[in-house]
Design a protein around this motif. Structure first.
Motif, short mmCIF file in Angstrom:
data_model
loop_
_atom_site.label_atom_id
_atom_site.label_comp_id
_atom_site.label_asym_id
_atom_site.label_seq_id
_atom_site.Cartn_x
_atom_site.Cartn_y
_atom_site.Cartn_z
N ASP A 11 -5.53 2.72 -2.65
CA ASP A 11 -4.02 2.36 -2.47
C ASP A 11 -3.11 1.20 -1.86
O ASP A 11 -2.57 1.02 -1.42
CB ASP A 11 -3.59 3.99 -1.53
CG ASP A 11 -4.75 3.67 -0.11
OD1 ASP A 11 -5.45 3.04 -0.52
OD2 ASP A 11 -4.07 4.43 1.00
N GLU A 12 -4.19 0.25 -2.42
CA GLU A 12 -3.73 -1.23 -1.56
C GLU A 12 -4.10 -1.71 -3.12
O GLU A 12 -4.65 -1.80 -3.64
CB GLU A 12 -5.06 -1.54 -0.49
CG GLU A 12 -4.19 -0.81 0.91
CD GLU A 12 -5.52 -1.54 1.28
OE1 GLU A 12 -5.17 -2.64 2.25
OE2 GLU A 12 -6.47 -0.71 2.08
N PHE A 50 -1.41 8.32 1.36
CA PHE A 50 -1.60 8.19 -0.80
C PHE A 50 -2.10 10.11 -1.37
O PHE A 50 -1.01 9.87 -2.30
CB PHE A 50 -2.58 7.46 -1.24
CG PHE A 50 -2.51 7.06 -3.06
CD1 PHE A 50 -1.53 6.85 -3.59
CD2 PHE A 50 -3.21 7.28 -3.42
CE1 PHE A 50 -1.26 7.18 -5.02
CE2 PHE A 50 -3.76 6.87 -4.86
CZ PHE A 50 -2.60 6.77 -5.23
N TYR A 51 -3.02 10.20 -0.99
CA TYR A 51 -3.33 11.46 -1.73
C TYR A 51 -2.71 13.06 -1.08
O TYR A 51 -2.09 13.46 -2.46
CB TYR A 51 -4.26 11.40 -1.02
CG TYR A 51 -6.08 11.03 -0.94
CD1 TYR A 51 -6.07 9.72 -1.87
CD2 TYR A 51 -7.06 11.14 -0.67
CE1 TYR A 51 -6.88 8.86 -2.13
CE2 TYR A 51 -7.87 10.81 -0.63
CZ TYR A 51 -8.11 9.23 -1.01
OH TYR A 51 -8.80 8.49 -1.39
N TYR A 109 -5.06 11.13 -8.07
CA TYR A 109 -5.18 9.61 -7.52
C TYR A 109 -5.78 8.87 -8.56
O TYR A 109 -4.77 7.69 -7.72
CB TYR A 109 -6.08 9.92 -6.35
CG TYR A 109 -5.43 11.02 -5.67
CD1 TYR A 109 -4.13 12.37 -5.32
CD2 TYR A 109 -7.10 11.60 -4.42
CE1 TYR A 109 -4.34 13.50 -5.19
CE2 TYR A 109 -6.79 13.32 -4.13
CZ TYR A 109 -5.86 13.96 -3.87
OH TYR A 109 -5.87 15.21 -3.22
N SER A 122 -3.05 5.51 -9.17
CA SER A 122 -2.91 4.35 -8.21
C SER A 122 -3.00 3.34 -9.64
O SER A 122 -2.74 2.47 -9.37
CB SER A 122 -4.87 4.46 -8.01
OG SER A 122 -5.65 2.91 -8.04
N CYS A 151 0.62 11.94 -3.84
CA CYS A 151 0.76 12.06 -5.10
C CYS A 151 1.05 13.86 -5.49
O CYS A 151 1.26 14.32 -5.88
CB CYS A 151 -0.82 11.50 -5.82
SG CYS A 151 -1.37 10.31 -5.48
N VAL A 205 5.92 3.17 -1.07
CA VAL A 205 4.96 2.04 -1.12
C VAL A 205 5.24 1.09 0.39
O VAL A 205 6.98 1.35 0.41
CB VAL A 205 4.93 1.49 -2.13
CG1 VAL A 205 4.07 2.00 -3.08
CG2 VAL A 205 6.01 0.73 -2.61
N ILE A 254 5.85 7.07 -5.68
CA ILE A 254 4.88 7.67 -4.31
C ILE A 254 5.63 5.91 -3.32
O ILE A 254 5.60 5.47 -3.59
CB ILE A 254 3.57 6.87 -5.15
CG1 ILE A 254 2.67 8.01 -5.76
CG2 ILE A 254 2.55 6.29 -3.20
CD1 ILE A 254 1.96 8.71 -4.99
N ASP A 280 1.08 -1.07 -0.21
CA ASP A 280 0.14 -0.02 0.07
C ASP A 280 0.78 1.05 -0.18
O ASP A 280 1.77 1.47 0.62
CB ASP A 280 -1.12 -0.12 1.53
CG ASP A 280 -0.88 0.13 2.54
OD1 ASP A 280 0.54 0.04 2.72
OD2 ASP A 280 -1.09 0.15 3.50
N ALA A 281 -0.05 2.38 -0.84
CA ALA A 281 1.02 3.19 -0.45
C ALA A 281 0.78 4.16 0.78
O ALA A 281 0.06 4.39 1.49
CB ALA A 281 0.60 4.60 -1.37
#
Lengths: 112, 436
Positions: free
Chosen positions: B101-102, B10-11, B77, B81, B14, B134, B132, B6-7
């Motif tokens: 994000d997963e 995430f948002y 996003y 993704s 990005c 992870v 990104i 997962d990131a």
């Protein structure tokens, strides 16, 4: 009594097959030429004319591939002082500052 | 072995990829309509800014710490993704996209002594190619892989990767976490476990399987077995056909007028239909719901309602769906209330190729399909809502000139949204030319 209309679907036509049958191909795809690695490729718009001699005038769109190894002398987009710069990489580029290597410069000539 | 990847943030991550002024700065991203915090960069987390706090409550705090506040930019996003998923797919075809994000990946083909190296290669490739960061967890089951990922992030020495390759490392990992850290264990479930004398993840893993089954049902047994390394939650490699598509927003300002609601509902229906057609689906029914403001002071009249309209044949035609949505809206609308939110839900979804034709339906569906495909193409090229049904308004990034001077009361707030750097030619990130 209730009535319903039954649709008439039309006649079926058949004719000679196309002479090119079996020779079809897809039209040329610019994406295939310029973006072989779409997941890692980003576009940037160039501001300033400093790199005109390198084929990158102001307003050009740079194709930046993050999957390419940044080598000395390559044109690349780097992060510096809170901005993106397009520049030639020196001897020891800071790896975390290099966004990606420039793999193409798209310059539009206009249609007029 | 299975992988959970997962990131991180995430948002916020990005946003950082495309805005170099955000480097090392705290960043928070707000939900649709700038309501609550939905993502924080690591710097923002270090400032103890809570998730899900309403923005207006912490606006002063954010200003004091010089935190950059952004509206959510789901277009960006979503693209990032998809890029991450494309990178993961280079490692295996057996990929399950679990959320934006997963992902879960199968590493069953990787020999045990290569797991750590391959997991690290996954992490560096994703980071290098997309920008990104992870985290990667590797273990025998999904539940354990998720737990491994948690430790990959929590323990700095792991450097973003954690492999639970043998019984000893699983035991050790189970000793480091709480029951509620486990996938599928809620606070309520924790209480039920406690009542059985199970206080730690290790005790759950070692509990008598029949007792767990009898007292906690299949769900409890499944978690226990997964902790022992027995796969009970299968990989869903092919995304299951979507059951519903929804589009709803809170309005920037509340409205009492039917016309405003109709405009909103037609716009939501149009957007939902774009999503639907992208997946090559057709909808057999439309539900419309309306809500007053639940946060309004006591005394303000509240009203929530929803109605569903069915269609004779599943449709992918925005005109037909919008008309059905307006029919549903007429039945839920009550004058005298101040509406804060509305939404459109499409269901009874079927593959377009699998639409049951209705013998007595004489409309030309091929023609409608071609028209919709053309509209979608034009909108991809000239911006969302460039061509639309007259009852709708352009949304999101469309130039404001297209609203033709009409006041759009209900449009969501997104004052601080970043640009769509990867999906719009006129919104590319800029770079300055500099000769060496």
């Amino acid at each position: 009594m209730e009535t319903s209309r039954i649709p008439y679907l039309g006649p079926i036509t058949a004719g000679f097959p196309k002479a090119s049958e079996g020779y079809e191909d897809c039209p040329i795809d610019l994406q295939a030429l310029l973006v072989p690695q779409p997941a890692a490729t980003f576009f940037f718009r160039v501001v300033g004319d400093d790199l005109r001699a390198d084929g990158v005038p102001a307003g050009a769109v740079l194709v930046v591939d993050r999957s390419c190894r940044p080598r000395r002398g390559r044109l690349a987009v780097v992060e510096q002082d809170g901005a993106f710069l397009a520049t030639r990489l020196g001897d020891t580029p800071r790896p975390d500052a290099v966004v990606g290597v420039v793999t193409a410069s798209i310059v539009q000539m206009g249609r007029g | 072995m299975l992988v959970h990847v997962d990131a991180n943030n995430f948002y916020a991550s990005c946003e950082k990829v495309f805005d170099p002024t955000l480097r090392d700065r705290p960043v928070v991203v707000l939900s649709n309509n700038d309501g609550v915090v939905v993502a924080r960069s690591s710097e923002a987390k270090a400032l103890n800014i809570d998730m899900a706090r309403p923005y207006f409550q912490i606006a002063d705090l954010l200003r004091r710490y010089d935190v950059r506040v952004l509206s959510s930019n789901y277009t960006l996003y979503d693209d990032m993704s998809n890029r991450l998923a494309a990178v993961y797919r280079r490692f295996t075809d057996a990929l399950e996209i679990y959320s934006i994000d997963e992902c879960f990946l199968s590493f069953d083909h990787v020999p045990p002594d290569r797991l750590d190296a391959e997991a690290r290669r996954l992490r560096t490739t994703a980071g290098r190619w997309t920008g990104i960061p992870v985290g990667v967890g590797v273990a025998a089951t999904k539940t354990l892989a998720k737990l491994a990922n948690r430790l990959a992030k929590k323990v700095p020495a792991n450097d973003g990767v954690c492999v639970l390759g043998d019984a000893a490392s699983v035991r050790d990992a189970l000793g480091r976490i709480e029951l509620t850290d486990l996938w599928g264990v809620s606070r309520g479930f924790q209480c039920r476990l406690r009542s059985l004398g199970i206080a730690t993840p290790l005790e759950l893993a070692e509990a008598d399987s029949h007792l767990v089954r009898r007292r906690l049902g299949v769900v409890g047994q499944r978690i226990a077995l997964e902790l022992r390394g027995q796969r009970c939650i299968p990989m869903e490699v092919i995304a299951p056909d979507k059951q519903t598509v929804c589009c709803s927003r809170s309005f920037g300002t509340e409205t009492r007028r039917f016309d405003d609601l109709r405009q909103a509902v037609c716009t939501f229906a149009s957007q939902a239909m774009v999503k639907l057609r992208r997946q090559d689906l057709a909808a057999g029914a439309v539900t419309v719901f309306v809500d007053t403001n639940i946060h309004a002071p006591p005394g303000v009249k509240q009203y929530h309602n929803a109605r569903t309209t069915g269609l004779p044949t599943a449709s992918c035609d925005t005109r037909e769906i919008a008309a059905a949505a307006v029919r549903a809206l007429r039945r839920v609308y009550r004058p005298g209330y101040s509406y804060k939110k509305a939404g459109v839900l499409l269901h009874r979804l079927v593959k377009r190729s699998g639409v049951q034709p209705n013998l007595f339906d004489r409309r030309d569906h091929g023609r409608a399909g071609r028209l919709m495909a053309t509209v979608d193409r034009i909108n991809r090229r000239f911006g969302r809502g460039a061509v639309r049904i007259a009852a709708a308004v352009p949304f999101g990034m469309a130039p404001s000139g297209l609203t033709a001077g009409r006041t759009v009361h209900w449009r969501g707030r997104c004052d601080r949204r970043s640009r769509c750097y990867t999906t719009r030619w006129d919104e590319l990130p800029i770079c300055y030319a500099k000769s060496a």
